[in-house]
Design an enzyme around this catalytic site. Structure first.
Site, mmCIF file in Angstrom:
data_model
loop_
_atom_site.group_PDB
_atom_site.id
_atom_site.type_symbol
_atom_site.label_atom_id
_atom_site.label_comp_id
_atom_site.label_asym_id
_atom_site.label_seq_id
_atom_site.Cartn_x
_atom_site.Cartn_y
_atom_site.Cartn_z
ATOM 1 C CB SER A 1 -0.882 -0.024 1.245
ATOM 2 O OG SER A 1 -1.626 1.163 1.276
ATOM 3 N N GLY A 2 0.632 2.122 -0.917
ATOM 4 C CA GLY A 2 1.418 3.368 -1.004
ATOM 5 C C GLY A 2 2.644 3.224 -1.878
ATOM 6 C CB THR B 1 -3.610 3.918 -7.606
ATOM 7 O OG1 THR B 1 -4.004 2.848 -6.753
ATOM 8 C CG2 THR B 1 -4.817 4.569 -8.194
ATOM 9 C CG ASN C 1 -1.597 5.706 -0.568
ATOM 10 O OD1 ASN C 1 -1.542 6.920 -0.753
ATOM 11 N ND2 ASN C 1 -1.799 4.835 -1.540
ATOM 12 C CB SER D 1 -4.908 3.712 0.856
ATOM 13 O OG SER D 1 -4.712 2.333 0.775
ATOM 14 C CB SER D 2 -6.838 1.548 -4.182
ATOM 15 O OG SER D 2 -5.960 2.405 -4.835
ATOM 16 N N GLY E 1 -1.314 -5.343 -2.629
ATOM 17 C CA GLY E 1 -0.143 -6.216 -2.524
ATOM 18 C C GLY E 1 -0.244 -7.108 -1.290
ATOM 19 C CD GLU F 1 -3.140 -5.301 2.988
ATOM 20 O OE1 GLU F 1 -3.934 -5.781 3.815
ATOM 21 O OE2 GLU F 1 -3.368 -4.276 2.322
HETATM 22 N N1 ATP Z 1 5.202 7.990 -10.109
HETATM 23 C C1 ATP Z 1 4.911 8.758 -9.088
HETATM 24 N N2 ATP Z 1 5.281 10.037 -9.084
HETATM 25 C C2 ATP Z 1 4.992 10.840 -8.057
HETATM 26 N N3 ATP Z 1 4.336 10.430 -6.958
HETATM 27 C C3 ATP Z 1 3.946 9.146 -6.893
HETATM 28 C C4 ATP Z 1 4.203 8.249 -7.956
HETATM 29 N N4 ATP Z 1 3.707 7.060 -7.615
HETATM 30 C C5 ATP Z 1 3.152 7.223 -6.400
HETATM 31 N N5 ATP Z 1 3.285 8.464 -5.977
HETATM 32 C C6 ATP Z 1 2.846 9.011 -4.671
HETATM 33 O O1 ATP Z 1 2.568 7.958 -3.826
HETATM 34 C C7 ATP Z 1 1.228 8.006 -3.388
HETATM 35 C C8 ATP Z 1 0.676 6.631 -3.261
HETATM 36 O O2 ATP Z 1 0.571 6.057 -4.512
HETATM 37 P P1 ATP Z 1 -0.635 5.091 -4.907
HETATM 38 O O3 ATP Z 1 -1.914 5.616 -4.416
HETATM 39 O O4 ATP Z 1 -0.491 4.813 -6.347
HETATM 40 O O5 ATP Z 1 -0.239 3.838 -4.088
HETATM 41 P P2 ATP Z 1 -0.927 2.405 -4.160
HETATM 42 O O6 ATP Z 1 0.176 1.449 -4.441
HETATM 43 O O7 ATP Z 1 -2.041 2.435 -5.109
HETATM 44 O O8 ATP Z 1 -1.395 2.228 -2.707
HETATM 45 P P3 ATP Z 1 -2.702 1.476 -2.194
HETATM 46 O O9 ATP Z 1 -2.422 0.043 -2.272
HETATM 47 O O10 ATP Z 1 -2.848 1.956 -0.825
HETATM 48 O O11 ATP Z 1 -3.796 1.915 -3.074
HETATM 49 C C9 ATP Z 1 0.491 8.843 -4.389
HETATM 50 O O12 ATP Z 1 -0.573 9.503 -3.799
HETATM 51 C C10 ATP Z 1 1.553 9.805 -4.841
HETATM 52 O O13 ATP Z 1 1.619 10.897 -3.963
HETATM 53 MG MG MG Z 2 -3.982 2.349 -5.006
#
Ligand code: ATP
Ligand code: MG
Length: 1011
Positions: A156-157, A161, A203, A206-207, A435, A437
């Site tokens: 997560s994070g 996404t 995050n 977070s999705s 992912g 956990e």
């Molecule tokens: N390529 C990137 N460039 C800039 N910032 C990023 C990038 N990827 C991720 N981030 C930062 O990290 C944060 C978390 O990313 P994201 O929401 O995609 O995580 P996630 O893997 O989908 O987490 P979750 O499993 O909780 O949904 C985003 O809000 C953004 O601020």
């Molecule tokens: Mg996500």
């Protein structure tokens, strides 16, 4: 022992168990020391010397593709990511797998320039990038006519996404249509995130659900539609949040962004007023503006064809959830049994109003349970705690179904089924799924999530290893087998074997008397000795463990069955049935149509069959959460297996969401979870790219040197080998099997690059020839046209010149002719003039002659008359004046005498005067000396005109007038006695001697001139 010198890079032991990179530096005292990647100093002594290992040059500065790493171990991978992260390179390849480290800052690498840069380039040609993966998917989809998928995984994070969104944006850009459907697909994200994302400690966005977006393309490569599949929304978040965490974004968006009047209608206040929004003691999220996000959400709803009424109905349900959370129950005792009643409040009334149900009915369904047994139907009062649970279950059910309804509505807008059934739709699927956990306390949700990750790992292993291994054997490829961690066994225990863990949980959930303890007991019995399942240490412990591919995870079995049942009491289902709220009914449509037989109240459905026993009567099976989840996962796996997969492994570099901070331990853990080591080993040893000879020849025929291998004579296999030999460097590891050729990732890139080059050359030749042909044709056409123009121009010019010359000649001719004519004319004129002159002269003379003759005749007549008259007169005079003449003669004589006397006198005077002066006569004479001598009378002067004597000339010869003499001798006048008129006479008469010659008209009076 390693010989160290300044500037060397080595590996040293580190406290986390993974060697860390270090540089050899000199201390102030001139001793060697090691400074590791984290800035820590390490002393070199006998104890540590043995643990120091030299670093491979590839690990010093890092490499784009980790397969190229010399130090192929965990430390090497970790340092490679660390070095690149420090330099701002967040992407690294492992073959075709992309490792993406979250930068936690906006990088300028997602601009349209980058989109253009990565469009139509082979993987590995440019530095690693998420766009390169997206482009590869797109390119391979079109090249191989095969569906593609990209599995994006990570903690997560970690950035799953964000990567999914970037992939989507790239695909929309390269699809190049800028169409409404692309816009709709992109705008589906804000809606999904509003309902499915929340702020967590890991995050801010977070999705809390997994999603698979399948993007469909036309054969031409334009985006045609998409379909979103959602997995396992974390419904518990609607009712409960951990400290520092928020509920789903949509609630905060709505409370902050909604218009005051609408809020008033829904009786909404601020987030702090609602129990469901304040559990985590966090109602705002730093860096997230709920007001603007709400505006964005609203506009996205419009784009995705949600009507105003739809969004109002959604708001109503959300408001109802918030009000329900504030409904309180008061414990009472009824018939010596614990019971409860609803505390009537404005919130309760609002819930009734918004859900459009009767208050009494709502109260009953929240505080009572209705049972039917074989014989009877019973109503049981609930305690206030049970009522709260029931209320929360209702809320979760409403939100969960609302989310599914929203996803369905989005799909209705963006998913368009291919019309022609025979037309195969090409698609790229993007899987953004939670992912692996492993928390301090793991529950049923974590088990589901980790099960999904086990499935994905199996898919990954199968793709990169297992299937390959089988294929190598089938194709007789000599290949050294690699030991890899196959999680098939774990999966079998979890979900495949008969009596597997998930089936047991399902079984217990469907069993009326099943509890978490009975479930645990059964699991201990069945799986206790398998090695995958770790049973609790004693009978009192509720935690059991599972050895996952990424490590052991301990789950607390408490609440497993309840969560798995995911049930709603029949009372609440009945309540929904009575509601007039359309959206609520639509969301619960499945439950309402299945009827009571399929009621999901487990206690009401007594089923003898279960998944364990391979039921034949599926209708009576209760759809549990695991059941549903497994079903959707299986269908996902089916979809993925028919696709060509890509993998993006997202790595979270630190827990603080900070840029440029790399936590080695955290990253190491994630690398292990992702199975990256095995991946590299497999990729390095295996041949991930393979083509049948036909496919290979079809694609790379352009690289075949026909001088080395003639395709007409040689077999396809030989041709493929010949291509590989010429294009790939010597010593490169590629293999030919029975029907296929096996290549490494890099070979594919090399072949593609060479193919592109060769195609470019060929294209240039074709272009050259075509352009030559085209231009030649154009030139010839233009030449012909120019000739026509020239022809006409020259003709025109010639004609013009000719006309000019002709005109000139005509003018010349005219001039000459005119001159000739003029000359002739002049000549003729002259002649005419001469003629005229002559004629006129002749005529004039003739006239003159006529006139002269006439005059002469007249004269003759006149003269005749006059002569006769004069004759007559003379005759008469002669007769008359004989006597008179005598007298006169006498008188004259006398006068003569007198005159003589006078003259004598005068002469005497004159003589006398001569002495003194000349006589008058002399004076007169001297004065008039110039005159001719005095003629006799009648001889002075001319005859008057017309009276000339012409008689003598009566017969005149015809002569020219001009020849005529100017003077004609006039006939002598009659000899009259004109003496008296002689001047001397006159003068003596009228002039006195003393007089001056001046003429005086008056007669002189003084004295008579004559005596
Ligand atoms: N390529 C990137 N460039 C800039 N910032 C990023 C990038 N990827 C991720 N981030 C930062 O990290 C944060 C978390 O990313 P994201 O929401 O995609 O995580 P996630 O893997 O989908 O987490 P979750 O499993 O909780 O949904 C985003 O809000 C953004 O601020
Ligand atoms: Mg996500």
């Amino acid at each position: 022992m390693v010989h160290l010198s300044k500037g060397d890079f080595v590996w040293v032991e580190s406290s986390d168990g993974v060697p860390i990179g270090a540089e050899v530096k000199l201390t102030d005292t001139g001793q060697l020391q090691l400074i590791d990647d984290e800035g820590k100093e390490h002393k070199i002594n006998k104890k540590t010397e043995g643990t120091i290992k030299p670093m491979h040059p590839t690990s010093v500065k890092g490499v784009d593709d980790m397969i190229r790493l010399g130090d192929l171990n965990e430390a090497g991978l970790l340092r490679n990511l660390l070095v690149r992260h420090k330099e701002g390179h967040i992407y690294t390849y492992t073959g075709s797998i992309l490792v993406a480290v979250n930068p936690y800052q906006l990088l300028p690498i997602y601009t349209t320039d980058y989109v253009h840069m990565y469009t139509d380039r082979r993987l590995g040609e440019l530095p690693p990038h998420v766009f390169a993966i997206a482009d590869s998917c797109f390119f391979n989809m079109r090249r191989n006519r095969k569906n593609q998928c990209c599995v994006i995984s990570g903690e997560s994070g970690a950035g799953k996404t964000e990567s999914t969104k970037l992939m989507l944006q790239f695909l929309a850009a390269v699809s190049g249509q800028h169409s409404w459907i692309e816009q709709q697909i992109l705008e589906a994200n804000p809606i999904l995130e509003a309902f499915g994302n929340a702020k967590t400690i890991r995050n801010d966005n977070s999705s809390r659900f997994g999603k698979y977006i399948d993007i469909n393309f036309t054969p031409g490569g334009a985006i045609e539609g998409a379909r979103v599949e959602q997995y396992l929304l974390e419904k518990s978040r609607v009712c409960r949040q951990a400290p520092e965490e928020r509920n789903y974004h949509i609630f905060y968006y709505m409370l902050m962004g909604m218009q005051a009047e609408q809020k008033k209608i829904l009786s909404l206040g601020s987030a702090a007023e609602y129990n469901y929004l304040t559990m985590g003691n966090c109602t705002s999220c730093e860096g997230r503006d709920d007001v603007t996000e709400y505006a964005h959400f609203r506009s996205a709803l419009k784009i995705l064809m949600f009507t105003e009424n739809d969004s109002w109905e959604i708001s109503k349900l959300l408001a109802a959830i918030l009000h329900l959370g504030n409904v309180k129950f008061e414990g009472t005792i009824v018939n010596n049994l614990e019971a409860c009643k609803v505390n009537k409040s404005s919130h309760f009334n609002m819930v009734c109003q918004l859900l459009e149900v009767a208050p009494k009915q709502l109260e009953n369904s929240l505080t009572q349970r209705f049972f039917t047994t074989a014989r009877d139907s019973v109503t049981k009062s609930l305690t206030s705690a049970q009522a709260v649970d029931g209320r929360d279950a209702f809320v979760k059910a409403i939100y969960g179904r609302l989310f599914i309804w929203v996803v369905d509505k989005i799909n209705a807008a963006i998913y368009k089924k291919a019309e022609g059934s025979d037309e195969v739709q090409q698609s790229i699927g993007l899987l953004d799924i939670f992912g692996f956990e492993n928390f301090k306390k793991n529950s049923f949700e974590q088990l589901c999530i980790n099960y999904a990750n086990e499935q994905l790992q199996q898919f990954f292993v199968k793709h990169v290893f297992k299937l390959e291994q089988e294929e190598y054997t089938r194709e007789n490829i000599v290949w050294k087998h690699i030991d890899y961690q196959d999680n098939q066994h774990t999966l079998d225990v979890l979900a495949n074997k008969p009596m597997n863990m998930l089936s047991l949980i399902d079984e217990e959930s469907n069993f009326p008397k099943g509890t978490d303890t009975t479930m645990l007991h059964k699991m201990n019995q069945v799986h206790g000795k398998g090695g995958i399942y770790i049973p609790p240490k004693n009978n009192y412990e509720t935690e059991f463990g599972i050895k996952h591919f990424a490590g052991e995870v301990y789950y607390d079995s408490k609440g497993f069955l309840e969560k798995n049942r995911d049930t709603l009491s029949t009372d609440l289902i009945e309540l929904v049935k009575t509601s007039t709220n359309k959206l609520l009914k639509q969301a619960f449509q499945n439950q309402l149509t299945t009827g009571t037989v399929k009621s999901i109240n487990p206690r009401m459905v007594i089923t003898t069959s279960s998944s364990l026993r391979q039921t034949s009567d599926a209708k009576k099976q209760v759809p549990t959460l695991t059941g549903q989840f497994r079903k959707s996962l299986e269908s996902l796996m089916k979809t993925l297996t028919v696709c060509q997969p890509y993998f993006i492994r997202c790595i979270k570099p630190n827990d603080f969401k900070k840029p440029m901070l790399f936590d080695r331990e955290l990253c190491m853990r994630q690398l292990r979870y992702s199975g990256m080591m095995e991946t590299i080993r497999i990729r390095k040893a295996g041949y991930p790219v393979r083509y049948t000879f036909d496919e290979f020849l079809g694609r790379y025929r352009v690289l075949l040197k026909t001088s080395l291998c003639d395709p007409k004579k040689e077999s396809k296999e030989k041709c493929c080998e010949s291509i590989c030999k010429t294009v790939l460097a010597k010593g490169e590891d590629w293999k030919t099997g029975k029907t296929k050729i096996f290549l490494k990732d890099s070979h594919d890139t090399m072949l593609e690059v060479e193919r592109m080059k060769e195609l470019n050359v060929k294209a240039l030749i074709i272009q050259k020839v075509l352009k030559g042909y085209k231009h030649r044709r154009q030139f010839l056409r233009q030449k012909a046209a120019a000739l026509v123009i020239q022809k006409y121009w020259r003709g025109h010019k010639g004609r013009k010149l000719y006309r000019t010359v002709q005109h000139g000649y005509a003018r010349l001719q005219a001039q000459v002719r005119s001159r000739q004519l003029h000359f002739h004319y002049q000549k003729k004129r002259h002649a005419a003039l001469v003629l005229q002159t002559e004629l006129r002269g002749y005529l004039a003379r003739k006239e003159w002659k006529r006139k002269r003759n006439a005059v002469i005749l007249l004269q003759a007549q006149t003269r005749g008359v006059l002569a006769r008259k004069a004759l007559k007169k003379m005759k008469r005079d002669m007769y008359l004046s004989a006597k008179q003449k005598e007298e006169e003669r006498q008188a004259n004589l006398e006068r003569q005498k007198k005159l003589e006397e006078v003259l004598r006198q005068k002469k005497e005077d004159e003589d006398k005067a001569k002495t003194e002066s000349i006589t008058d006569q002399e004076m007169v004479d001297s004065i008039f000396d110039f005159l001719p001598p005095i003629m006799v009378g009648g001889q002075e002067g001319q005859a008057p005109v017309g009276f000339e004597n012409l008689e003598g000339r009566r017969i005149i010869e015809e002569i020219d007038i001009d020849d005529l003499p100017m003077e004609e001798e006039l006939p002598k006048e009659d000899d009259d006695d004109l003496d008296e008129y002689s001047f001397s006479k006159f003068a003596s008469m009228y002039f006195q001697g003393a007089a001056s010659p001046s003429h005086i008209r008056q007669r002189l009076r003084t004295a008579p001139a004559l005596p």
